[in-house]
Write an enzyme that holds these catalytic residues in place. Sequence first.
Site, PDB file in Angstrom:
ATOM      1  N   SER A  72       0.832  -1.204   0.000  1.00 26.01           N
ATOM      2  CA  SER A  72       0.000   0.000   0.000  1.00 26.01           C
ATOM      3  C   SER A  72       0.867   1.255   0.000  1.00 26.01           C
ATOM      4  O   SER A  72       1.623   1.512   0.939  1.00 26.01           O
ATOM      5  CB  SER A  72      -0.909  -0.009   1.239  1.00 26.01           C
ATOM      6  N   ASP A  81      -4.664   3.940  -2.094  1.00 25.76           N
ATOM      7  CA  ASP A  81      -5.767   4.288  -1.192  1.00 25.76           C
ATOM      8  C   ASP A  81      -6.230   5.724  -1.390  1.00 25.76           C
ATOM      9  O   ASP A  81      -5.492   6.662  -1.092  1.00 25.76           O
ATOM     10  CB  ASP A  81      -5.300   4.153   0.264  1.00 25.76           C
ATOM     11  N   MET A 141      -8.783   8.595  -0.161  1.00 23.59           N
ATOM     12  CA  MET A 141      -9.662   8.958   0.969  1.00 23.59           C
ATOM     13  C   MET A 141     -10.136  10.392   0.796  1.00 23.59           C
ATOM     14  O   MET A 141      -9.342  11.273   0.455  1.00 23.59           O
ATOM     15  CB  MET A 141      -8.887   8.857   2.282  1.00 23.59           C
ATOM     16  N   HIS A 143      -8.284   1.599  -4.278  1.00 18.93           N
ATOM     17  CA  HIS A 143      -9.266   1.416  -3.197  1.00 18.93           C
ATOM     18  C   HIS A 143      -9.900   2.768  -2.904  1.00 18.93           C
ATOM     19  O   HIS A 143      -9.270   3.647  -2.321  1.00 18.93           O
ATOM     20  CB  HIS A 143      -8.507   0.864  -1.970  1.00 18.93           C
ATOM     21  N   MET A 179     -12.049  -5.391   4.859  1.00 19.47           N
ATOM     22  CA  MET A 179     -11.257  -4.487   5.701  1.00 19.47           C
ATOM     23  C   MET A 179     -11.008  -5.167   7.048  1.00 19.47           C
ATOM     24  O   MET A 179     -11.952  -5.568   7.732  1.00 19.47           O
ATOM     25  CB  MET A 179     -12.002  -3.169   5.939  1.00 19.47           C
ATOM     26  N   GLY A 226      -9.244   4.303   6.848  1.00 18.29           N
ATOM     27  CA  GLY A 226      -8.921   5.708   7.094  1.00 18.29           C
ATOM     28  C   GLY A 226      -7.460   5.952   7.419  1.00 18.29           C
ATOM     29  O   GLY A 226      -6.942   7.026   7.144  1.00 18.29           O
ATOM     30  N   PHE A 227      -6.801   4.952   7.990  1.00 19.66           N
ATOM     31  CA  PHE A 227      -5.412   5.153   8.406  1.00 19.66           C
ATOM     32  C   PHE A 227      -4.606   3.870   8.226  1.00 19.66           C
ATOM     33  O   PHE A 227      -5.142   2.776   8.383  1.00 19.66           O
ATOM     34  CB  PHE A 227      -5.357   5.554   9.891  1.00 19.66           C
ATOM     35  N   GLY A 228      -3.333   4.052   7.915  1.00 19.81           N
ATOM     36  CA  GLY A 228      -2.422   2.913   7.901  1.00 19.81           C
ATOM     37  C   GLY A 228      -1.918   2.654   9.312  1.00 19.81           C
ATOM     38  O   GLY A 228      -2.147   3.462  10.222  1.00 19.81           O
ATOM     39  N   GLY A 229      -1.268   1.528   9.493  1.00 15.42           N
ATOM     40  CA  GLY A 229      -0.586   1.251  10.758  1.00 15.42           C
ATOM     41  C   GLY A 229      -1.489   0.886  11.923  1.00 15.42           C
ATOM     42  O   GLY A 229      -1.071   0.955  13.074  1.00 15.42           O
ATOM     43  N   ASP A 241      -7.211  -6.203   3.812  1.00 10.90           N
ATOM     44  CA  ASP A 241      -6.561  -4.895   3.894  1.00 10.90           C
ATOM     45  C   ASP A 241      -6.611  -4.343   5.315  1.00 10.90           C
ATOM     46  O   ASP A 241      -7.688  -4.088   5.841  1.00 10.90           O
ATOM     47  CB  ASP A 241      -7.275  -3.935   2.927  1.00 10.90           C
ATOM     48  N   GLY A 242      -5.405  -4.162   5.892  1.00 11.96           N
ATOM     49  CA  GLY A 242      -5.299  -3.524   7.203  1.00 11.96           C
ATOM     50  C   GLY A 242      -4.603  -4.403   8.224  1.00 11.96           C
ATOM     51  O   GLY A 242      -5.098  -5.476   8.559  1.00 11.96           O
ATOM     52  N   GLY A 243      -3.437  -3.953   8.666  1.00 12.48           N
ATOM     53  CA  GLY A 243      -2.722  -4.686   9.719  1.00 12.48           C
ATOM     54  C   GLY A 243      -2.201  -6.044   9.298  1.00 12.48           C
ATOM     55  O   GLY A 243      -1.995  -6.922  10.137  1.00 12.48           O
ATOM     56  N   GLY A 252       0.823  -2.315   4.079  1.00  9.30           N
ATOM     57  CA  GLY A 252       1.416  -0.982   4.063  1.00  9.30           C
ATOM     58  C   GLY A 252       2.649  -0.917   4.935  1.00  9.30           C
ATOM     59  O   GLY A 252       3.774  -1.074   4.473  1.00  9.30           O
TER      60      GLY A 252
END
Length: 223
Positions: A9, A36, A38, A67, A138, A143-146, A176-178, A198
């Site tokens: 990402s 991404d 947003m 995305h 998701m 809304g946020f990475g990390g 997607d995510g973590g 990411g």
Amino acid sequence: MNQPFIAPSLLAADFANLQKELDLINRSEADYLHFDVMDGLFVPNISFGFPLLETARKYCQKPLDVHLMIVQPERYLEAFAEGGASVIHVHYEACTHLHRTLTRIRELGCRAGVALNPHTPISGLEDVLEQIDVILIMSVNPGFGGQSFIPHTIQKVTKLKQLLTANRSAALIEIDGGVSEKNAQILLNAGADVLVAGNSVFRASDPLEAIRQLKNSSLPLVA
Ligand code: DX5
Ligand code: ZN
């Protein structure tokens, strides 16, 4: 089990060294670049849009996995298709006419993706499965990475895989995510096909190796 597709990402990249970051992706075993978008409305954050898409298209040799975390995504499908997207994901929660929107994405020559927030049940997809190429689950609130991976995602993937098999759908499952090498294997066992990563890639001491590890996480561990 097949090797997964890996989609680093761009959100986690170092924008001061963007060309270097894209070069790295080109040299890696990554299959896509995850992009991404947003809008500050659908999610409480604003990321990037068309100028960066143009740069990514120019310097990145991997297909773009776009995305859209935006309201009324149908307003921008043509622009993202023309901008070079290979896959366009719209959010289930942002589409009043999901069937029409997915059909339009395919008409534009892209693969049609639907993203589901953590609270959105997979059952809402049953009547549009034929229009979907990829389902993006998701595993954090968008809304946020990390952010930390939400463990419930694993059973959601298992259920989705069963739903797809029961309906003879060839749609891919993307997470997607973590995502990192710590949860990649369990996600692949549950039925995931595409891993978005990411921070676990771009913030790794050796991003090429991090991608390689994710790519090979379905291989049996040598005892
Ligand atoms: C979150 C984005 C993700 C994000 C993933 O809203 O959709 O694609 O960049 O970043 P990590 O892998 O760091 O959670
Ligand atoms: Zn994303």
